[in-house]
Scaffold this motif. Structure first.
Motif, mmCIF file in Angstrom:
data_model
loop_
_atom_site.group_PDB
_atom_site.id
_atom_site.type_symbol
_atom_site.label_atom_id
_atom_site.label_comp_id
_atom_site.label_asym_id
_atom_site.label_seq_id
_atom_site.Cartn_x
_atom_site.Cartn_y
_atom_site.Cartn_z
ATOM 1 N N THR A 1 7.265 -6.991 -20.185
ATOM 2 C CA THR A 1 7.746 -6.531 -18.870
ATOM 3 C C THR A 1 7.229 -7.607 -17.991
ATOM 4 O OG1 THR A 1 5.965 -5.111 -18.409
ATOM 5 C CG2 THR A 1 8.214 -4.102 -19.165
ATOM 6 N N ALA A 2 6.283 -8.708 -18.319
ATOM 7 C CA ALA A 2 6.002 -9.660 -17.268
ATOM 8 C C ALA A 2 7.064 -10.952 -17.727
ATOM 9 C CB ALA A 2 4.477 -10.185 -17.869
ATOM 10 N N PHE A 3 7.711 -10.839 -18.239
ATOM 11 C CA PHE A 3 8.663 -12.013 -18.331
ATOM 12 C C PHE A 3 10.583 -11.463 -18.037
ATOM 13 C CE2 PHE A 3 5.188 -12.820 -20.706
ATOM 14 C CZ PHE A 3 5.090 -14.025 -20.784
ATOM 15 N N VAL A 4 10.881 -12.165 -17.086
ATOM 16 C CA VAL A 4 12.480 -11.670 -16.900
ATOM 17 C C VAL A 4 13.224 -12.627 -17.828
ATOM 18 C CG1 VAL A 4 14.332 -11.927 -15.080
ATOM 19 C CG2 VAL A 4 12.026 -11.037 -14.403
ATOM 20 N N LYS B 1 0.974 -1.247 0.180
ATOM 21 C CA LYS B 1 0.074 -0.153 -0.059
ATOM 22 C C LYS B 1 0.890 1.020 -0.045
ATOM 23 C CE LYS B 1 -4.429 -0.487 1.860
ATOM 24 N NZ LYS B 1 -5.493 -0.188 3.098
ATOM 25 N N HIS B 2 1.699 1.036 0.409
ATOM 26 C CA HIS B 2 2.882 2.277 0.737
ATOM 27 C C HIS B 2 4.048 2.310 -0.271
ATOM 28 C CE1 HIS B 2 0.172 2.579 4.316
ATOM 29 N NE2 HIS B 2 0.854 1.327 4.553
ATOM 30 N N ARG B 3 4.459 1.287 -0.770
ATOM 31 C CA ARG B 3 5.902 1.451 -1.262
ATOM 32 C C ARG B 3 5.614 0.211 -2.631
ATOM 33 N NH1 ARG B 3 9.236 -2.589 0.513
ATOM 34 N NH2 ARG B 3 8.548 -3.482 2.372
ATOM 35 N N HIS B 4 6.556 0.240 -3.531
ATOM 36 C CA HIS B 4 6.473 -0.861 -4.611
ATOM 37 C C HIS B 4 6.968 -2.113 -3.876
ATOM 38 C CE1 HIS B 4 5.885 1.881 -7.963
ATOM 39 N NE2 HIS B 4 6.692 2.573 -7.497
ATOM 40 N N CYS B 5 6.149 -3.026 -4.107
ATOM 41 C CA CYS B 5 6.469 -4.540 -3.793
ATOM 42 C C CYS B 5 6.379 -5.373 -4.720
ATOM 43 C CB CYS B 5 5.957 -4.887 -2.383
ATOM 44 S SG CYS B 5 6.178 -4.065 -0.906
ATOM 45 N N HIS B 6 7.306 -5.995 -5.543
ATOM 46 C CA HIS B 6 7.263 -6.604 -6.590
ATOM 47 C C HIS B 6 7.256 -8.121 -6.341
ATOM 48 C CE1 HIS B 6 7.900 -3.202 -8.606
ATOM 49 N NE2 HIS B 6 9.076 -2.849 -7.942
ATOM 50 N N LEU B 7 6.111 -9.120 -6.482
ATOM 51 C CA LEU B 7 6.089 -10.561 -6.437
ATOM 52 C C LEU B 7 6.377 -11.136 -7.737
ATOM 53 C CD1 LEU B 7 3.036 -10.787 -4.372
ATOM 54 C CD2 LEU B 7 5.334 -10.746 -3.795
ATOM 55 N N LEU B 8 7.286 -11.999 -7.700
ATOM 56 C CA LEU B 8 7.959 -12.772 -9.028
ATOM 57 C C LEU B 8 7.537 -14.087 -8.828
ATOM 58 C CD1 LEU B 8 11.306 -10.938 -9.463
ATOM 59 C CD2 LEU B 8 9.199 -10.125 -10.138
ATOM 60 N N ALA C 1 -7.367 -2.671 -13.066
ATOM 61 C CA ALA C 1 -6.810 -3.382 -11.947
ATOM 62 C C ALA C 1 -5.456 -3.876 -11.942
ATOM 63 C CB ALA C 1 -7.573 -4.571 -11.502
ATOM 64 N N PRO C 2 -4.532 -3.817 -11.022
ATOM 65 C CA PRO C 2 -3.100 -4.139 -11.125
ATOM 66 C C PRO C 2 -2.917 -5.731 -11.162
ATOM 67 C CG PRO C 2 -3.719 -3.723 -8.669
ATOM 68 C CD PRO C 2 -4.719 -3.276 -9.393
ATOM 69 N N ARG C 3 -1.777 -6.099 -11.751
ATOM 70 C CA ARG C 3 -1.687 -7.672 -11.775
ATOM 71 C C ARG C 3 -1.432 -7.857 -10.379
ATOM 72 N NH1 ARG C 3 3.085 -7.230 -16.067
ATOM 73 N NH2 ARG C 3 3.434 -5.487 -15.028
ATOM 74 N N ARG C 4 -1.521 -9.469 -10.161
ATOM 75 C CA ARG C 4 -1.133 -9.667 -8.885
ATOM 76 C C ARG C 4 0.351 -10.050 -8.617
ATOM 77 N NH1 ARG C 4 -6.302 -12.470 -9.284
ATOM 78 N NH2 ARG C 4 -7.492 -12.116 -7.276
ATOM 79 N N TYR C 5 1.158 -10.325 -9.788
ATOM 80 C CA TYR C 5 2.384 -10.530 -9.949
ATOM 81 C C TYR C 5 3.089 -9.834 -10.914
ATOM 82 C CZ TYR C 5 1.708 -14.105 -6.231
ATOM 83 O OH TYR C 5 1.457 -14.598 -4.999
#
Length: 589
Positions: free
Chosen positions: A367-370, A286-293, A311-315
């Motif tokens: 950008t959804a693929f590393v 809620k307060h900062r960028h938290c990236h789930l991979l 709506a944002p992506r979950r991951y």
């Protein structure tokens, strides 16, 4: 957390353990002035035991005694200073003086990832030693470091995937406060910190939890691979969710990579990945960028889709092993002197244009693929742990590096890749010798089907994972970065990443899922065109073979990068030399 040792307001300490197979549980508190004292814990419903103590204080050591016999560490220990068989320590996380209060992370589009193993990254093998090397990473041009699993595992060294105390940073790497200092030091330098989580699997040594909570784990499999958590049990799912939130909240890490074991076929309330994503979004996210991979798995796709554009992506992304495989297949042909084969190029074109090579990726953002050329697993799974620069000619490798680092997909490097480190990355472990007496023989036998390792004599060249020298061989030599060819490779990576940060990263936000086109050129080259988020166009024209390509048309835009430099001079004649590429950028009309 609902389990473990929690310092309460006023200084009392609450201890809570789930031990459904135990008849009674005692807290063994080690007080410097009084020695060990035992206090019975109150039995609660559903297998829980609890005690709130006035005697315990911060930094005290403690164990749990099960049924009057075995004394075990806390499975939710925040610190086990003497290793996974030793006592746990009461930690008050609020005592650490954070100085990164203004840090809000970085958008995912800015991600340039550097994957490292804390123990092998430096000679010291510690969190503090990684902190001392952060300036190198800033000068390299990466924007995120990704730590391989750091939770406590048996022995002095290991890959980290055999942890048995998922909340305690490995004591061999340092105190929890030293990991926190690494994170905040990285933040002060503009670097995100991502962490690999392997908490859904416990290693073969030090898993005391299985003795008094056997239903926490799925049925054991054959061999000595350890035990996996039974995610269908509510208490196990809660344990995993809290573990993920713990690293994000108490250590301020900017994201987590979860391996494929987290993926489930089910949906709804039983889906741990959805539950975790919701908890992160409503909590630290809620307060900062938290990236789930997510680790590579076709089932990951549904967690990456936008339900709709509001709506944002979950991951944020999935690690794309398919692009690594395609790039290495192309390089394998180069090393063998082949002119190039169509199949690897088809795979590479598909990966660079739509993520996974199969159509299952559907409508997903690049950008959804590393993307990456090599990682710890691919290197470590080779018998001798060789890196790509030791297996393929320099020119083809340079072309593939320029491909990976300038494509829209967030790129990842493995430690030492940027300066062509001479050190291998081998499989190593430090389990009890009686437990793993056959590990060297079994590992060597696993390569017996490969040419070059079909006899006992040739297999004897494969390093013994339990030999401490095997681990020592993997430690990077930082003195080499000032010598050729290591300094040359380092400069090459720095220049490429400077172009990416300046010209590509700022244009990625706002891309559309279908704004990519690719085609093969004479079975030996690729032409790919991406429309970026600001409507500029990024184009790749590449020859991935040892044969010159003719009759080419120049893409629109200015040349962003030519590899090698003479490739730009040949293009006006419609030619592209063997093993060369050109990147173009056309501003929006």
């Amino acid at each position: 957390m609902p389990f473990g040792a929690q310092v309460l307001e006023g200084g009392r300490v609450r201890f809570r353990l789930w031990a459904p197979a135990a008849e009674r549980v005692e807290l063994l508190l080690q007080k410097p002035e009084a020695g060990a004292i035992a206090r019975p814990m109150e039995s609660r419903e559903a297998g829980w035991y609890e005690l709130t103590s006035d005697e315990a204080t911060v930094d005290d050591l403690y164990r749990y005694r099960i049924d009057g016999s075995c004394a075990v560490p806390d499975p939710a220990s925040r610190c086990n200073p003497d290793g996974v068989h030793g006592a746990s320590q009461v930690i008050e996380p609020g005592l650490f003086a954070w100085t990164d209060g203004n840090w809000r992370g970085r958008p995912w589009e800015e991600a340039i990832i550097y994957q490292l193993h804390v123990g092998a990254f430096t000679a010291q093998g510690s969190f503090a030693a990684v902190t001392e090397r952060l300036d190198h990473l800033v000068e390299l041009g990466v924007t995120a470091i990704q730590l391989l699993p750091v939770a406590a595992f048996a022995g002095a060294h290991g890959w980290g995937h055999d942890a048995v105390l998922p909340f305690a940073p490995a004591a061999t790497y340092g105190h929890p406060d030293e990991l926190k200092d690494l994170v905040q030091s990285a933040h002060h330098k503009g670097l995100m910190v991502l962490l690999d989580l392997a908490c859904q699997h416990f290693g073969p040594e030090g898993n005391h939890l299985s003795a008094y909570a056997p239903e926490f784990f799925a049925p054991p499999t054959t061999g000595r691979a350890g035990r996996s958590i039974d995610c269908t049990r509510a208490v196990a799912g809660e344990f995993l969710i809290h573990n993920a939130l713990y690293w994000l909240e108490e250590f301020h890490v900017d994201g987590l990579r979860l391996d494929a074991a987290w993926l489930q076929e089910g949906a709804g309330e039983s889906d741990l990945l959805e539950t975790l994503a919701d908890a992160v979004r409503e909590g630290p996210g809620k307060h900062r960028h938290c990236h789930l991979l997510l680790g590579h798995d076709p089932r990951a796709v549904r967690y990456l889709h936008w339900p709709d554009h509001s709506a944002p992506r979950r991951y944020a992304a999935v690690w794309n092993d398919a692009v690594q495989q395609a790039m290495q297949d192309v390089l394998t042909g180069a090393a063998a002197g082949a002119a190039g084969t169509v199949r690897p190029l088809e795979q590479l074109g598909a990966c660079l244009s739509r993520g996974f090579a199969d159509s299952g990726a559907g409508r997903l953002l690049p950008t959804a693929f590393v993307s990456f050329l090599q990682d710890y697993a691919r290197i470590g799974d080779r018998a001798l742990g060789e890196r790509l620069h030791q297996l393929t000619p320099a020119r083809p490798l340079g072309v593939l590096v320029a491909t990976a680092l300038l494509a829209p997909m967030p790129p990842a490097l493995f430690m030492g890749e940027e300066f062509a480190a001479a050190q291998p990355f081998l499989y190593f472990c430090d389990f009890n010798p009686d437990l793993v007496k056959d590990v060297a023989r079994n590992r060597r036998q696993s390569f017996a089907h490969l040419q070059g390792f079909r006899s006992a004599r040739t297999r004897a060249r494969i390093p013994d994972p339990t030999d401490p020298a095997t681990f020592q061989r993997c430690k990077l030599d930082w003195n080499s970065i000032n010598r050729s060819p290591h300094a040359d490779w380092l400069d090459f990576h720095r220049r490429l990443l400077a172009v990416r940060r300046r010209e590509i990263c700022p244009r990625l936000a706002g891309m559309h899922e279908e704004a990519v086109r690719h085609s093969l050129i004479a079975g030996r080259g690729l032409s790919i065109r991406w429309t970026l988020g600001d409507d500029s166009v990024l184009s790749l024209l590449a020859n991935y073979s040892g044969v010159q390509l003719d009759g080419l048309q120049r893409p629109a835009g200015s040349v962003l990068w030519a590899e090698p430099r003479e490739a730009e001079q040949a293009l006006p004649q419609g030619r592209l030399p063997p093993w060369s590429l050109l990147w173009f950028l056309q501003d929006a009309a």
